[in-house]
Design an enzyme around this catalytic site. Structure first.
Site, mmCIF file in Angstrom:
data_model
loop_
_atom_site.group_PDB
_atom_site.id
_atom_site.type_symbol
_atom_site.label_atom_id
_atom_site.label_comp_id
_atom_site.label_asym_id
_atom_site.label_seq_id
_atom_site.Cartn_x
_atom_site.Cartn_y
_atom_site.Cartn_z
ATOM 1 N N LYS A 25 0.825 -1.207 0.000
ATOM 2 C CA LYS A 25 0.000 0.000 0.000
ATOM 3 C C LYS A 25 0.863 1.263 0.000
ATOM 4 C CE LYS A 25 -3.759 0.063 2.521
ATOM 5 N NZ LYS A 25 -4.701 0.176 3.654
ATOM 6 N N GLU A 54 10.215 -5.717 3.742
ATOM 7 C CA GLU A 54 10.400 -7.011 3.085
ATOM 8 C C GLU A 54 10.003 -6.929 1.609
ATOM 9 O OE1 GLU A 54 9.188 -7.894 7.409
ATOM 10 O OE2 GLU A 54 8.613 -6.480 5.823
ATOM 11 N N GLY A 112 -4.952 -5.213 5.550
ATOM 12 C CA GLY A 112 -4.241 -6.178 4.717
ATOM 13 C C GLY A 112 -4.823 -7.571 4.777
ATOM 14 N N ARG A 113 -5.221 -8.015 5.961
ATOM 15 C CA ARG A 113 -5.733 -9.385 6.101
ATOM 16 C C ARG A 113 -7.161 -9.519 5.579
ATOM 17 N NH1 ARG A 113 -5.049 -6.658 10.685
ATOM 18 N NH2 ARG A 113 -6.691 -6.450 12.251
ATOM 19 N N GLU A 117 -4.115 -11.788 14.139
ATOM 20 C CA GLU A 117 -3.799 -10.367 14.021
ATOM 21 C C GLU A 117 -5.014 -9.521 14.390
ATOM 22 O OE1 GLU A 117 -0.699 -8.919 11.074
ATOM 23 O OE2 GLU A 117 -2.498 -8.024 10.206
ATOM 24 N N HIS A 155 -2.336 -38.459 10.711
ATOM 25 C CA HIS A 155 -1.123 -39.246 10.935
ATOM 26 C C HIS A 155 -0.033 -38.416 11.606
ATOM 27 C CE1 HIS A 155 -2.563 -42.743 8.637
ATOM 28 N NE2 HIS A 155 -3.257 -41.832 7.980
ATOM 29 N N LYS A 158 9.587 -4.713 14.102
ATOM 30 C CA LYS A 158 10.037 -4.151 12.825
ATOM 31 C C LYS A 158 10.900 -2.915 13.051
ATOM 32 C CE LYS A 158 6.759 -3.735 9.735
ATOM 33 N NZ LYS A 158 5.422 -3.513 9.155
#
Length: 546
Positions: free
Chosen positions: A211, A217, A272-273, A358, A389, A509
C-alpha cells in the site's frame, strides 16, 4: 450516531449466567446430550451462502445457545454490525471505517463514506484489473522483447501474500495452466531465489503489492527483482513492461520505474488481512480469470448479506464467533484447529492465522483499559487426512481441549476412483470419534488385553463444527472466507476489542531497522541492547564474515 461504549463483558448478567452454566456443562458428555435429545442434530444446524454448518457436536445445550445469544445482544452486536456495514469509523485507534464488505458490493449498490461513493471507486479498480488481466491472459500484453508473459510473480507480505497464495492454491482447478504463478514474501533471499530460479525474465511479470510502497520485506524483494530483470534485459524502460504495482503511493511507484497507469489502488478502510478481494487479488484474477474472480466476490457478498440479515440463532458467523468465546473463556481452550478435507485448501489454515490472530490478539479494550478475560485463540491446522497421521493423537487422547472446524465438500474436482468417498468418510468418522470416544467397557468387549485397555480408551467429548458445501468453487471460497471474517468480528465485539488494528506487528520491525543499520555499519556497533541480544549480534557479525 451515538458512540458505542465498549462493554466489560464479564459484568454482563449473561456472562455470569454462562459461568454458572459452565459448571454444569463441564461434566456433561456429548454421549448424554445426543442420547437424551433425538432431535439435536436436526436442530443444531444452519445454512447460508452455500455453506452448511453442523454444530451439534459442541458441548452445548439450548440453554447454552440462549445465554450466548443473550450475551451477543447485551454487547449490542446488531449495532456494531450496522455500524460496520454503514461505514462508521469502527477502527477506533486509527479512526477508520472498516469496509472490506464494500469490496464485494454489486455495481448497482451505493455506499457513501466520508462523502465518497466507495462502490463506484471499487468497481473502477475492478474494471481496470479486468482489462489488464485479459491482456495478460490473451497475450496482448508483451514483455520488453515482444514476448508474451508466461510467469507471474506476486511480491508482498502478510495479507498481500497470504490471501493471494491461499486463493491461488484453493482455486488452482480454475487456473490458467499455461502460466506459472509464484509468490515471494520472506525477506530470506532463498524465497526470491527459488521463486525465480527457472524463470525467463523476458516472460516474467512482477506484481509488487505494498500500500505504502515502503514495506521493508516487499521493497527489498522488489528491488532484487528489478536487478534480476535488468541483468538480463539491461534497459531501464524494460521495467514498465515487467512490473505493475498494487499501491497508493504513486510517487514511489513512479520512482521505481513502474508506469502509474499500471498501478492498482485500494483504500485505508481495507486492512491487509481483509484485502484478498481488492486489487491485492490481481494475481488471483489473472490466474482464474475475471469471470471467476467476480463469482468469488458474489460468494463473499452472499455471506455478507447472510451475516447482516439472518437471525443470530441461524447466523453462521455469529454462531461460530460465540462458540469461540464459549470455549476460550469458559473451558479455557487456547487453540482452534481448522482441518480442511480438501487438498486445495492446504494454505487455508495459514491464511486464517493472520485473519484471526492479528485481528483478535489484543490485550486492551477499545478505550485502552486492560481486558479482563482471554481474547483470540491460536488458529492452526493441516489438510485431512494428513493431519490424522501427525497431531490427531493429541486431539483424541491428549490433555488439552481443542475445538475443531472440519471443512468438506460433496464433490471433488478430481474424482479418481474411491478417493473422495474415503476422504469424506474420514472427515465424518473423526467428528464422530472425537465426540463419542470409546469407553473402557467397549474396548474390553472388543477383546483387547487388559494391559492395553487404558491406552485404547478414548474419552471423547471433544467438540467440533462441520462445514460442508457441494463443491469448492470461487463463490464458495468467497463465502468461506467471509464466514471467518465475520466470526472473528463477532468474537471481537464480545471481548470489546479493536479487531481491525495491528499495532503488535510494529515494535519488532522498528527494532530490526536499528539492528540492520548496525550490521551494515551505518550506526555505531553495540547499541543499547540487552546483554543477550548484544552477544548474539556480535556472534552474527563475526560469523557472517567467514
Amino acid at each position: 450516531m451515538a458512540r458505542i461504549i465498549p462493554p466489560r463483558v464479564t459484568s454482563h448478567p449473561s456472562w455470569k449466567a454462562l459461568k454458572e452454566h459452565h459448571r454444569e456443562m463441564a461434566s456433561t458428555h456429548l454421549r448424554e446430550l445426543f442420547s437424551g435429545d433425538p432431535g439435536r442434530a436436526a436442530r443444531m444446524r444452519a445454512e447460508g451462502a452455500g455453506i452448511l454448518l453442523d454444530y451439534s457436536k459442541n458441548r452445548i445445550t439450548d440453554r447454552t445457545l440462549d445465554l450466548l445469544l443473550e450475551l451477543a445482544e447485551s454487547c449490542r452486536l446488531s449495532d456494531h454490525i450496522r455500524n460496520m456495514f454503514g461505514g462508521q469509523h469502527i477502527n477506533k485507534t486509527e479512526n477508520r471505517a472498516v469496509l472490506h464488505v464494500a469490496l464485494r458490493l454489486p455495481r448497482s449498490a451505493r455506499l457513501v463514506v466520508d462523502g465518497v461513493d466507495v462502490v463506484r471507486e471499487v468497481h473502477e479498480v475492478l474494471d481496470r484489473m479486468e482489462s489488464f488481466s485479459r491482456k495478460i491472459r490473451d497475450g496482448s500484453w508483451k514483455g520488453a522483447t515482444g514476448r508474451p508473459i508466461k510467469n507471474i510473480v506476486n511480491i508482498g507480505i502478510g495479507g498481500s501474500d497470504l490471501g493471494p497464495v491461499m486463493a491461488y492454491e484453493a482455486l488452482r482447478f480454475y487456473a490458467d495452466r499455461s502460466r506459472v504463478f509464484r509468490f515471494v514474501s520472506n525477506i530470506d533471499g532463498t524465497d526470491f531465489a527459488e521463486a525465480t530460479r527457472d524463470l525467463d525474465p523476458e516472460e516474467t511479470l512482477f506484481i509488487v503489492s505494498s500500500k505504502t510502497f515502503t514495506t521493508l520485506e516487499t521493497m527489498t524483494n522488489a528491488h532484487t527483482a528489478r536487478r534480476w530483470l535488468l541483468e538480463s534485459l539491461k534497459k531501464e524502460e524494460s521495467i514498465r513492461h515487467h512490473f505493475v504495482a498494487v499501491s497508493t503511493n504513486s510517487q514511489a511507484v513512479s520512482s521505481f520505474g513502474i508506469d502509474t497507469a499500471n498501478m492498482f489502488g485500494f483504500w485505508d478502510w481495507v486492512g491487509g488481512r481483509y484485502s484478498m478481494d481488492s486489487a491485492i487479488g490481481l494475481s488471483t484474477m489473472i490466474a482464474i480469470g475475471p469471470e471467476n474472480f467476480r463469482k468469488m466476490l458474489e460468494g463473499f457478498h452472499a455471506m455478507d448479506e447472510h451475516f447482516r440479515t439472518a437471525p443470530f440463532a441461524k447466523n453462521l458467523p455469529v454462531l461460530m464467533g460465540l462458540l469461540t468465546v464459549w470455549y476460550t473463556n469458559f473451558f479455557g481452550s487456547q487453540t482452534v484447529a481448522v482441518l480442511p478435507y480438501d487438498q486445495y485448501l492446504k494454505r487455508f489454515p495459514a491464511y486464517l492465522q493472520q485473519l484471526t490472530m492479528e485481528s483478535n490478539g489484543k490485550h486492551v479494550h477499545l478505550d485502552g483499559s486492560p481486558v479482563d478475560t482471554d481474547t483470540g485463540p491460536i488458529f492452526w491446522g493441516e489438510p485431512g487426512t494428513n493431519g490424522q497421521h501427525s497431531f490427531y493423537q493429541l486431539i483424541h487422547q491428549g490433555t488439552r481441549l481443542i475445538p475443531i472446524d472440519f471443512i468438506g465438500f460433496a464433490r471433488s474436482h478430481n474424482p479418481i476412483g474411491e478417493h473422495h468417498d474415503i476422504l469424506m468418510a474420514n472427515l465424518l468418522a473423526q467428528g464422530e470419534a472425537l465426540a463419542f470416544g470409546k469407553t473402557a467397557d467397549e474396548v474390553r468387549a472388543a477383546g483387547v488385553p487388559e494391559l492395553q485397555v487404558p491406552h485404547r480408551t478414548f474419552e471423547g467429548n471433544r467438540p467440533s463444527n462441520t462445514l460442508l458445501a457441494r463443491e469448492l468453487t470461487p463463490a464458495v471460497l468467497g463465502s468461506l472466507v467471509a464466514l471467518y471474517e465475520h466470526s472473528v468480528f463477532t468474537s471481537g465485539i464480545i471481548w470489546g476489542i479493536d479487531s481491525f488494528d495491528q499495532w503488535g506487528v510494529e515494535l519488532g520491525k522498528v527494532m530490526a531497522v536499528r539492528i540492520i543499520d548496525e550490521i551494515a555499519g551505518k550506526s555505531p556497533e553495540g547499541g543499547p541492547h540487552d546483554s543477550g541480544t548484544a552477544q548474539l549480534l556480535d556472534w552474527y557479525r563475526k560469523n557472517r564474515k567467514k
